[in-house]
Write a protein that holds these residues in place. Sequence first.
Motif, short mmCIF file in Angstrom:
data_model
loop_
_atom_site.label_atom_id
_atom_site.label_comp_id
_atom_site.label_asym_id
_atom_site.label_seq_id
_atom_site.Cartn_x
_atom_site.Cartn_y
_atom_site.Cartn_z
N ASP A 49 32.88 25.07 43.65
CA ASP A 49 34.31 25.14 43.31
C ASP A 49 34.59 26.52 42.71
OD1 ASP A 49 36.98 24.47 42.84
OD2 ASP A 49 36.55 23.30 41.03
N GLY A 50 33.68 26.99 41.86
CA GLY A 50 33.83 28.32 41.28
C GLY A 50 33.89 29.40 42.35
N GLN A 51 33.02 29.28 43.36
CA GLN A 51 33.02 30.28 44.44
C GLN A 51 34.32 30.23 45.24
OE1 GLN A 51 29.54 29.77 46.93
NE2 GLN A 51 28.19 29.69 45.16
N ALA A 52 34.81 29.02 45.48
CA ALA A 52 36.07 28.88 46.23
C ALA A 52 37.24 29.45 45.42
CB ALA A 52 36.32 27.41 46.58
N ARG A 53 37.21 29.22 44.11
CA ARG A 53 38.23 29.79 43.24
C ARG A 53 38.17 31.33 43.28
NH1 ARG A 53 39.84 26.78 38.40
NH2 ARG A 53 39.77 24.56 38.89
N ASP A 54 36.95 31.87 43.22
CA ASP A 54 36.79 33.33 43.29
C ASP A 54 37.43 33.88 44.57
OD1 ASP A 54 35.33 33.09 40.98
OD2 ASP A 54 33.37 33.44 41.93
N ARG A 55 37.18 33.16 45.68
CA ARG A 55 37.72 33.60 46.95
C ARG A 55 39.25 33.58 46.92
NH1 ARG A 55 34.99 33.44 51.68
NH2 ARG A 55 33.32 33.79 50.18
N PHE A 56 39.81 32.50 46.39
CA PHE A 56 41.27 32.41 46.31
C PHE A 56 41.83 33.55 45.45
CE2 PHE A 56 45.04 31.19 43.91
CZ PHE A 56 45.93 30.97 44.95
N VAL A 57 41.19 33.80 44.31
CA VAL A 57 41.69 34.84 43.41
C VAL A 57 41.64 36.21 44.10
CG1 VAL A 57 41.19 36.10 41.26
CG2 VAL A 57 41.16 33.59 41.29
N SER A 58 40.55 36.47 44.83
CA SER A 58 40.46 37.79 45.48
C SER A 58 41.52 37.91 46.58
CB SER A 58 39.05 38.05 46.01
OG SER A 58 38.79 37.22 47.11
N TRP A 59 41.78 36.83 47.31
CA TRP A 59 42.85 36.86 48.31
C TRP A 59 44.21 37.08 47.66
CZ3 TRP A 59 40.85 31.96 51.30
CH2 TRP A 59 39.93 32.35 52.28
N ALA A 60 44.44 36.36 46.56
CA ALA A 60 45.75 36.46 45.88
C ALA A 60 45.96 37.86 45.34
CB ALA A 60 45.84 35.42 44.76
N GLU A 61 44.90 38.45 44.77
CA GLU A 61 45.04 39.80 44.22
C GLU A 61 45.26 40.81 45.35
OE1 GLU A 61 42.79 39.15 39.95
OE2 GLU A 61 41.66 40.08 41.59
N ALA A 62 44.56 40.58 46.47
CA ALA A 62 44.76 41.48 47.62
C ALA A 62 46.19 41.39 48.14
CB ALA A 62 43.77 41.13 48.73
N ALA A 63 46.84 40.23 47.90
CA ALA A 63 48.24 40.06 48.33
C ALA A 63 49.21 40.56 47.25
CB ALA A 63 48.52 38.60 48.66
N GLY A 64 48.67 41.23 46.23
CA GLY A 64 49.53 41.83 45.21
C GLY A 64 49.92 40.91 44.08
N CYS A 65 49.30 39.73 44.02
CA CYS A 65 49.67 38.76 42.98
C CYS A 65 48.93 39.04 41.68
CB CYS A 65 49.30 37.34 43.41
SG CYS A 65 50.22 36.76 44.83
N THR A 66 49.55 38.62 40.58
CA THR A 66 48.81 38.52 39.33
C THR A 66 48.38 37.06 39.20
OG1 THR A 66 50.88 38.14 38.19
CG2 THR A 66 50.02 40.38 38.16
N VAL A 67 47.19 36.85 38.65
CA VAL A 67 46.65 35.50 38.55
C VAL A 67 46.45 35.14 37.09
CG1 VAL A 67 44.71 34.00 39.15
CG2 VAL A 67 45.48 35.75 40.78
N ARG A 68 46.97 33.99 36.70
CA ARG A 68 46.68 33.51 35.35
C ARG A 68 45.98 32.16 35.44
NH1 ARG A 68 52.04 32.02 35.96
NH2 ARG A 68 52.44 29.88 35.26
N ILE A 69 45.21 31.87 34.41
CA ILE A 69 44.42 30.63 34.36
C ILE A 69 44.79 29.93 33.07
CG2 ILE A 69 42.09 29.66 34.44
CD1 ILE A 69 41.11 32.46 35.33
N ASP A 70 45.11 28.65 33.15
CA ASP A 70 45.42 27.95 31.91
C ASP A 70 44.17 27.21 31.39
OD1 ASP A 70 45.23 25.51 33.23
OD2 ASP A 70 47.39 25.12 33.24
#
Length: 423
Positions: A49-70
């Motif tokens: 799950d951690g690896q899948a989250r890492d992948r999502f975060v890298s995709w989101a950042e590549a799309a110019g997003c900022t990512v926050r985690i609660d």
Amino acid sequence: MNTSLESRHETTRALRVNGGRLWDSLMELARIGATPKGGVCRLALTELDGQARDRFVSWAEAAGCTVRIDAIGNLFARRAGRNDALPAIVTGSHIDTQPTGGKFDGNYGVLAGLEVLRSLNDAGVETEAPLEVAVWTNEEGSRFVPVMMGSGVFVGAFTLEHALAQRDAQGVSVGEALTRIGYAGSAPDAAPPVGAYFEAHIEQGPVLEANDCVIGVVQGALGQRWYDVVVQGMEAHAGPTPMALRRDALLAASALVEAVNRIALERAPHGRGTVGSLEVHPNSRNVIPGRVRMTVDLRAADDDVLASMDAALRSFCAQLAQERQLTVQVDQVVYFPPQPFTPALVEGVREGAAALGLTAMDVVSGAGHDAVYLARVAPTAMVFVPCAGGISHNEIEDARPEHLEAGCNVLLHAMLRSAGVAS
Ligand SMILES: [Zn+2]
């Protein structure tokens, strides 16, 4: 309306997502935890799950997003709006799976959201309100109970402390697991207001396919009551005990299984009744069963109907106990009221499907989803697309690329309608 504004509106109407990119991302994410039978095993807050989250975060950042985690590990990938102070228009779902899960349940809603943002980037479209893609922690409830944990904390259905303290079968707590994979976040506890919430999901049922429809316009989610039932009779030797003198708990439980089915059938089309688990004690060939523990799951679209099912279940059990000279204990362990979605947003989904020339029909969600919790705090709607044979929570879960693309286009236009296109 001036000409440039008109042409901008036309450009917006003509916007489409990139279905190939959506499919490729789905297939890439499905490799993390892939099973030999073509499914995915990626339980909540495991290393995978951690690896899948890492992948999502890298995709989101590549799309110019900022990512926050609660603090419960929910991820929010944010694409700024022109008026960034407006409440965000949010979409999302989950990327944890069942032990023998599929590639699409949850993952589709997350990656459809990401594809919406990528497509808006490609077209250079700015929205008034910010857009966010949420990845909700532990929707499946397979490793940690309760289900829909991240969205439940987000809307205040239960506390953060309660959720963090839950343990898996090995004794690992949610809090420990979050820290281990690096997703114990620090975003402020108070959830920011959500302007609207949309969730795209495979149907997980057979209705769309049976009706040859591509888009399910989800009216809301069925209410649910779950019970633990214990039938207590008397165990005795199968040979010497005459039939008339037995207090057979399994025989009584069998009558109850039939009754649950009948209670649901009498409330068609949205009544549901299921006995999914029976534990027979002592479960021995030549002993009359003395005790049965069983589960009952009742669902309905209307709370009064659900209450009438509850009453019917209880009165049947009382009568059964009296007639068979045994005890039947009924404990309700879960109650979710039926959750209608927001009419204006549901209408938007319907109109969006029509504008895209897609076949659509009204459906209800028989399953729980993060959207069902979000609907408690924000205007909410869901978009369903068919899955093969209506099968999910199964490694053979499958969906057609063109259906996934169509649902993503409906999501895109529903979100644009809520977020407003900057002018
Ligand atoms: Zn799901």
